[in-house]
Design a protein around this motif. Structure first.
Motif, PDB file in Angstrom:
ATOM      1  N   GLN A   1      88.692  25.582  34.057  1.00  0.00           N
ATOM      2  CA  GLN A   1      88.863  27.029  34.048  1.00  0.00           C
ATOM      3  C   GLN A   1      90.195  27.367  34.676  1.00  0.00           C
ATOM      4  OE1 GLN A   1      85.979  29.290  36.291  1.00  0.00           O
ATOM      5  NE2 GLN A   1      86.554  31.207  35.334  1.00  0.00           N
TER       6      GLN A   1
ATOM      7  N   THR B   1      69.852  26.646  26.405  1.00  0.00           N
ATOM      8  CA  THR B   1      70.758  27.170  27.408  1.00  0.00           C
ATOM      9  C   THR B   1      71.556  26.035  28.027  1.00  0.00           C
ATOM     10  OG1 THR B   1      69.165  28.903  27.875  1.00  0.00           O
ATOM     11  CG2 THR B   1      70.859  28.508  29.528  1.00  0.00           C
ATOM     12  N   ILE B   2      72.784  26.298  28.396  1.00  0.00           N
ATOM     13  CA  ILE B   2      73.607  25.308  29.087  1.00  0.00           C
ATOM     14  C   ILE B   2      73.648  25.662  30.575  1.00  0.00           C
ATOM     15  CG2 ILE B   2      75.808  26.513  28.634  1.00  0.00           C
ATOM     16  CD1 ILE B   2      77.015  23.694  28.177  1.00  0.00           C
ATOM     17  N   TYR B   3      73.523  24.664  31.413  1.00  0.00           N
ATOM     18  CA  TYR B   3      73.493  24.844  32.867  1.00  0.00           C
ATOM     19  C   TYR B   3      74.777  24.289  33.453  1.00  0.00           C
ATOM     20  CZ  TYR B   3      68.515  25.645  32.198  1.00  0.00           C
ATOM     21  OH  TYR B   3      67.303  26.143  31.786  1.00  0.00           O
ATOM     22  N   PHE B   4      75.336  25.021  34.422  1.00  0.00           N
ATOM     23  CA  PHE B   4      76.610  24.644  35.016  1.00  0.00           C
ATOM     24  C   PHE B   4      76.459  24.173  36.455  1.00  0.00           C
ATOM     25  CE2 PHE B   4      79.923  25.855  32.045  1.00  0.00           C
ATOM     26  CZ  PHE B   4      79.222  26.622  31.136  1.00  0.00           C
ATOM     27  N   GLY B   5      77.314  23.237  36.840  1.00  0.00           N
ATOM     28  CA  GLY B   5      77.468  22.910  38.241  1.00  0.00           C
ATOM     29  C   GLY B   5      78.250  23.996  38.958  1.00  0.00           C
ATOM     30  N   GLU B   6      78.442  23.823  40.262  1.00  0.00           N
ATOM     31  CA  GLU B   6      79.097  24.861  41.065  1.00  0.00           C
ATOM     32  C   GLU B   6      80.608  24.814  40.983  1.00  0.00           C
ATOM     33  OE1 GLU B   6      76.178  26.120  44.588  1.00  0.00           O
ATOM     34  OE2 GLU B   6      77.074  24.145  44.865  1.00  0.00           O
TER      35      GLU B   6
ATOM     36  N   LEU C   1      90.111  24.448  38.239  1.00  0.00           N
ATOM     37  CA  LEU C   1      88.712  24.475  38.626  1.00  0.00           C
ATOM     38  C   LEU C   1      87.923  23.815  37.505  1.00  0.00           C
ATOM     39  CD1 LEU C   1      86.307  25.405  40.354  1.00  0.00           C
ATOM     40  CD2 LEU C   1      86.526  27.665  39.286  1.00  0.00           C
TER      41      LEU C   1
ATOM     42  N   TYR D   1      84.390  21.148  31.554  1.00  0.00           N
ATOM     43  CA  TYR D   1      85.292  22.246  31.251  1.00  0.00           C
ATOM     44  C   TYR D   1      86.284  22.386  32.399  1.00  0.00           C
ATOM     45  CZ  TYR D   1      81.698  23.811  27.930  1.00  0.00           C
ATOM     46  OH  TYR D   1      80.791  23.892  26.908  1.00  0.00           O
TER      47      TYR D   1
ATOM     48  N   SER E   1      72.734  20.343  28.912  1.00  0.00           N
ATOM     49  CA  SER E   1      71.788  21.097  28.091  1.00  0.00           C
ATOM     50  C   SER E   1      70.928  20.112  27.309  1.00  0.00           C
ATOM     51  CB  SER E   1      72.559  21.997  27.132  1.00  0.00           C
ATOM     52  OG  SER E   1      71.687  22.652  26.239  1.00  0.00           O
TER      53      SER E   1
ATOM     54  N   LEU F   1      87.395  29.282  29.903  1.00  0.00           N
ATOM     55  CA  LEU F   1      86.848  27.925  29.976  1.00  0.00           C
ATOM     56  C   LEU F   1      87.299  27.131  28.763  1.00  0.00           C
ATOM     57  CD1 LEU F   1      83.194  28.659  31.010  1.00  0.00           C
ATOM     58  CD2 LEU F   1      84.745  27.202  32.260  1.00  0.00           C
TER      59      LEU F   1
ATOM     60  N   GLN G   1      87.002  23.267  26.972  1.00  0.00           N
ATOM     61  CA  GLN G   1      86.220  22.031  27.012  1.00  0.00           C
ATOM     62  C   GLN G   1      87.123  20.815  27.013  1.00  0.00           C
ATOM     63  OE1 GLN G   1      83.663  21.010  23.607  1.00  0.00           O
ATOM     64  NE2 GLN G   1      81.981  20.842  25.062  1.00  0.00           N
TER      65      GLN G   1
ATOM     66  N   TYR H   1      72.722  16.379  26.479  1.00  0.00           N
ATOM     67  CA  TYR H   1      74.095  16.851  26.315  1.00  0.00           C
ATOM     68  C   TYR H   1      74.717  17.145  27.668  1.00  0.00           C
ATOM     69  CZ  TYR H   1      77.924  19.946  24.805  1.00  0.00           C
ATOM     70  OH  TYR H   1      79.141  20.528  24.601  1.00  0.00           O
TER      71      TYR H   1
ATOM     72  N   PHE I   1      84.301  22.398  35.780  1.00  0.00           N
ATOM     73  CA  PHE I   1      82.857  22.580  35.726  1.00  0.00           C
ATOM     74  C   PHE I   1      82.227  21.512  34.848  1.00  0.00           C
ATOM     75  CE2 PHE I   1      82.127  26.423  37.969  1.00  0.00           C
ATOM     76  CZ  PHE I   1      83.244  27.202  37.790  1.00  0.00           C
TER      77      PHE I   1
ATOM     78  N   ARG J   1      83.538  18.973  45.775  1.00  0.00           N
ATOM     79  CA  ARG J   1      83.693  20.387  45.470  1.00  0.00           C
ATOM     80  C   ARG J   1      85.136  20.834  45.635  1.00  0.00           C
ATOM     81  NH1 ARG J   1      79.949  24.064  46.081  1.00  0.00           N
ATOM     82  NH2 ARG J   1      81.493  25.266  44.908  1.00  0.00           N
TER      83      ARG J   1
END
Lengths: 113, 115
Positions: free
Chosen positions: B37, B103-108, B88, B35, B94, B43, B45, B31, B90, B9
């Motif tokens: 940031q 929907t696309i899901y992100f890590g922390e 940062l 990314y 998906s 963001l 890619q 998928y 990410f 992290r």
């Protein structure tokens, strides 16, 4: 090409004020549109989405309507709270083009008590 | 619980020392994507993968490598990190289905500093 434009902010509002964050897009075909929110120190979370023209996405008091004629997907909330302070990202995903998402630059919202 | 997990992290490293940021998802998504940031740039890619052994460059791939040997993992490799890769990062995943509503899901996120 495909792109997303949104007001960059920062936007500062008092609690209970009305919020609008503008988002417009350029895309071929019929993309799906999304708003993601990033709270301090966290990753992005889906806030709402709309997959076709005239659809309205809504969640947690936020709303956005997919307007094909103006290529827009503006985010609105009638009464913001301090806990809504975050960065908001508008995004599109092109139809039948893999899963390639295009994000706007993000808008930082600060809500003051 | 459905999630995208990134490690580390937080990392501070020196210029030129190879590092890997791991990413794993437990949703059986085809998928996956990385990314970065940066302030004022939103963001961007870096690389994405449509499925196992299928990867492609995003908007800012220079200085990065990826691999997709298994469906659940998509590590980001910095062979020779430089200070301009301080950012940062990410990871996201998906489903790769028909239509466009997934929907696309992100890590922390992984905070990387290169000194």
């Amino acid at each position: 090409g495909n792109s997303v434009t949104q007001m960059e902010g920062p936007v500062t509002l008092s609690e209970e004020a009305f919020l609008t964050i503008n988002c417009t897009y350029t895309a071929t075909g019929y993309p799906s549109l999304f708003w993601y929110v990033q709270y301090p120190g966290e990753g992005l979370q889906l806030l709402l989405k709309a997959t076709k023209a005239d659809d309205k996405g809504s969640n947690k008091g936020f709303e956005a309507t997919y307007r094909k004629e103006t290529t827009s997907f503006h985010l609105e909330k009638g009464s913001v709270q301090v806990s809504d302070s975050a960065v908001y990202f508008c995004a599109l995903k092109r139809a039948n083009y893999g899963q390639n998402f295009v994000f706007g630059p993000g808008t930082r919202l600060s809500v003051l008590p | 619980e459905a999630q995208v997990t990134q490690n580390p992290r937080y990392l501070i490293t020196v210029t030129g020392k190879k590092l890997t940021v791991t990413c794993s998802q437990n949703m059986n998504h085809e998928y996956m994507s990385w990314y970065r940031q940066d302030p004022g740039l939103g963001l961007r890619q870096i690389y994405y993968s449509m499925n196992v052994e299928v990867t492609d460059k995003g908007d800012v791939p220079e200085g990065y490598k990826v691999s997709r040997k298994e469906k659940r993992n998509f590590p980001l490799i910095l062979e020779s990190p430089s200070p301009n890769q301080t950012s940062l990062y990410f990871c996201a995943s998906s489903f790769q289905g028909q239509g466009s509503g997934n929907t696309i899901y992100f890590g922390e996120g992984s905070w990387l500093t290169v000194v």
